[in-house]
Enzyme design. Sequence first.
Site, short mmCIF file in Angstrom:
data_model
loop_
_atom_site.label_atom_id
_atom_site.label_comp_id
_atom_site.label_asym_id
_atom_site.label_seq_id
_atom_site.Cartn_x
_atom_site.Cartn_y
_atom_site.Cartn_z
N ALA A 12 -3.38 -109.92 67.50
CA ALA A 12 -4.60 -109.71 66.71
C ALA A 12 -4.48 -108.59 65.68
O ALA A 12 -5.27 -108.54 64.74
CB ALA A 12 -5.78 -109.44 67.65
N ILE A 16 -1.64 -112.05 60.21
CA ILE A 16 -2.59 -113.17 60.30
C ILE A 16 -3.84 -112.72 61.05
O ILE A 16 -4.96 -113.01 60.64
CB ILE A 16 -1.93 -114.40 60.97
CG1 ILE A 16 -0.77 -114.92 60.12
CG2 ILE A 16 -2.96 -115.50 61.20
CD1 ILE A 16 -0.02 -116.09 60.71
N ARG A 98 17.90 -120.23 64.86
CA ARG A 98 16.58 -120.79 65.18
C ARG A 98 16.47 -121.12 66.68
O ARG A 98 15.43 -120.88 67.30
CB ARG A 98 16.36 -122.05 64.33
CG ARG A 98 14.97 -122.63 64.44
CD ARG A 98 14.76 -123.77 63.46
NE ARG A 98 13.62 -124.59 63.87
CZ ARG A 98 12.36 -124.32 63.55
NH1 ARG A 98 12.07 -123.28 62.82
NH2 ARG A 98 11.38 -125.11 63.96
N ASN A 105 10.81 -116.97 71.98
CA ASN A 105 9.37 -117.18 71.94
C ASN A 105 8.91 -118.05 73.10
O ASN A 105 7.82 -117.85 73.62
CB ASN A 105 8.95 -117.76 70.59
CG ASN A 105 8.72 -116.65 69.59
OD1 ASN A 105 8.03 -115.68 69.90
ND2 ASN A 105 9.32 -116.75 68.44
N ASP A 159 -0.24 -126.94 56.34
CA ASP A 159 0.52 -127.95 55.60
C ASP A 159 -0.44 -128.97 54.98
O ASP A 159 -0.29 -129.37 53.83
CB ASP A 159 1.50 -128.66 56.54
CG ASP A 159 2.37 -127.67 57.29
OD1 ASP A 159 3.16 -126.98 56.65
OD2 ASP A 159 2.24 -127.55 58.52
N ARG A 162 -2.29 -127.35 52.10
CA ARG A 162 -1.37 -127.20 50.96
C ARG A 162 -1.18 -128.53 50.24
O ARG A 162 -1.15 -128.60 49.01
CB ARG A 162 0.00 -126.71 51.46
CG ARG A 162 0.02 -125.23 51.83
CD ARG A 162 1.29 -124.87 52.59
NE ARG A 162 1.40 -123.43 52.75
CZ ARG A 162 2.26 -122.83 53.59
NH1 ARG A 162 3.06 -123.57 54.35
NH2 ARG A 162 2.29 -121.53 53.66
N HIS A 187 5.40 -128.44 62.63
CA HIS A 187 5.09 -127.42 61.61
C HIS A 187 6.39 -126.75 61.20
O HIS A 187 6.77 -125.71 61.73
CB HIS A 187 4.09 -126.39 62.13
CG HIS A 187 3.91 -125.25 61.17
ND1 HIS A 187 3.39 -125.43 59.91
CD2 HIS A 187 4.23 -123.94 61.25
CE1 HIS A 187 3.39 -124.27 59.27
NE2 HIS A 187 3.90 -123.35 60.06
P1 NDP Z 1 2.07 -112.71 61.41
O1 NDP Z 1 0.69 -112.41 61.83
O2 NDP Z 1 2.37 -112.72 59.96
O3 NDP Z 1 2.55 -114.12 62.01
C1 NDP Z 1 2.35 -114.44 63.36
C2 NDP Z 1 2.94 -115.77 63.69
O4 NDP Z 1 2.32 -116.79 62.93
C3 NDP Z 1 4.45 -115.87 63.37
O5 NDP Z 1 5.05 -116.56 64.43
C4 NDP Z 1 4.46 -116.69 62.12
O6 NDP Z 1 5.64 -117.46 62.00
C5 NDP Z 1 3.31 -117.64 62.38
N1 NDP Z 1 2.86 -118.40 61.23
C6 NDP Z 1 2.46 -119.70 61.27
N2 NDP Z 1 2.14 -120.13 60.06
C7 NDP Z 1 2.33 -119.13 59.22
C8 NDP Z 1 2.20 -118.98 57.83
N3 NDP Z 1 1.79 -119.94 57.05
N4 NDP Z 1 2.48 -117.81 57.26
C9 NDP Z 1 2.90 -116.81 58.02
N5 NDP Z 1 3.08 -116.89 59.36
C10 NDP Z 1 2.81 -118.03 59.95
O7 NDP Z 1 3.10 -111.76 62.13
P2 NDP Z 1 3.01 -110.21 62.43
O8 NDP Z 1 4.38 -109.82 62.87
O9 NDP Z 1 2.31 -109.48 61.36
O10 NDP Z 1 2.04 -110.14 63.67
C11 NDP Z 1 2.32 -110.67 64.92
C12 NDP Z 1 1.68 -109.79 65.96
O11 NDP Z 1 1.92 -110.40 67.19
C13 NDP Z 1 2.26 -108.38 65.99
O12 NDP Z 1 1.19 -107.47 65.85
C14 NDP Z 1 2.91 -108.29 67.36
O13 NDP Z 1 2.67 -107.05 68.00
C15 NDP Z 1 2.27 -109.42 68.12
N6 NDP Z 1 3.18 -110.07 69.08
C16 NDP Z 1 2.62 -110.49 70.22
C17 NDP Z 1 3.38 -111.10 71.17
C18 NDP Z 1 2.72 -111.53 72.43
O14 NDP Z 1 1.59 -111.95 72.39
N7 NDP Z 1 3.36 -111.48 73.55
C19 NDP Z 1 4.81 -111.31 70.99
C20 NDP Z 1 5.30 -110.90 69.74
C21 NDP Z 1 4.48 -110.30 68.82
P3 NDP Z 1 6.92 -116.99 61.16
O15 NDP Z 1 7.51 -115.85 61.93
O16 NDP Z 1 7.77 -118.22 61.15
O17 NDP Z 1 6.40 -116.60 59.80
#
Ligand code: NDP
Length: 324
Positions: A12, A16, A98, A105, A159, A162, A187
């Site tokens: 959160a 995003i 990947r 994950n 998608d 877009r 996706h």
């Molecule tokens: P983002 O909020 O930018 O992205 C989060 C996820 O959404 C990524 O897997 C990202 O994929 C995916 N995603 C899907 N569609 C899109 C899109 N169109 N554009 C961008 N992302 C997309 O990542 P942050 O690193 O800023 O934030 C993630 C948060 O989650 C961090 O605060 C972290 O602490 C937390 N976290 C929690 C975990 C848990 O719940 N156990 C584990 C790991 C992290 P992609 O990487 O392919 O862009």
Amino acid sequence: HKAPVRVAVTGAAGNIGYALVFRIASGELLGKDQPVILQLIELPHAQNALKGVAMELNDCAFPLLRDIVTTDSQSVGFKNADYALLVGSKPRGKGQERADLIKDNGKIFVDTGKAINDNASRDCKVLVVGNPANTNCLIAAHYAKDIPKENFTAMTRLDHDRALYQLASKTGSQVTDIKKLCIWGNHSPTMYPDLTNTTVHNKLIAPTLDHAWIDTFFNPKVGKRGAEIIDARGSSSAASAANAAINHVRDWALGSEDWISMGVPSDGSYNVPKGLIFSFPVTTKNGKYSIVQGLKISEYSQKKIDITTKELLEERACVENLLK
Ligand code: NDP
């Protein structure tokens, strides 16, 4: 007065998440008459950032926001959740394959699935945004044995949206003039944006388009849009991803007039292997979605659907040991 609905969000405090939670609190997710309780989940190291987000949420004085829970515990965060938006996911490390990302994950989504199973509402609706979204969703659903499988969905709405914009721009129309567009599959860049049944102003559009434009411009444009935005902005498409998450859950909960695209457990429709989390054209009504049936699939479409199916089967094979 309606009772508040509990919406859990993981990741959160991420990019995003920051573009998402304010819109949930403002009523854009479930309607302007539906109070909400936000249950925000973050990793331990991000708890401070999460508290900052909660302070800003309070400072918005949203009339519909009844309470905010911030936590690093999934069992606290998913307690009685009616909706779970799973955004948190590990980004791909430098030089990481990947397949390794999928495995890393995958492990996160084992615990998430169990925590949802043990704590959330029995009818919790789940949306996976964190990538690889379809396969993460498959794992979470597997570990949430007591929650209906069909409640687990993955986001392909970005998608879809877009593709709507690209077609509107090509045809000089408004996105609202376009109906019956859909995304098939994963996706990922293999997803297939299908214009076969799409109408603009109620007329089939495909016969008026150059097939080469569809094949060499439109498809790759939609598939690689995320990378294009990273190049331009220097960071990922967080706001449009958050918007798509809102659209996905809102249309699921409140219904939609037109087809939308959702990654959902395949029921075998269109010969997609049963159980794969696969994006189909769906319609939604009264909190349920149904896969649009009876579409004729051209040879070109079938080839595209086969490619994305193959990729999803490979992803599933990577995490096979987690699915026993
Ligand atoms: P983002 O909020 O930018 O992205 C989060 C996820 O959404 C990524 O897997 C990202 O994929 C995916 N995603 C899907 N569609 C899109 C899109 N169109 N554009 C961008 N992302 C997309 O990542 P942050 O690193 O800023 O934030 C993630 C948060 O989650 C961090 O605060 C972290 O602490 C937390 N976290 C929690 C975990 C848990 O719940 N156990 C584990 C790991 C992290 P992609 O990487 O392919 O862009």
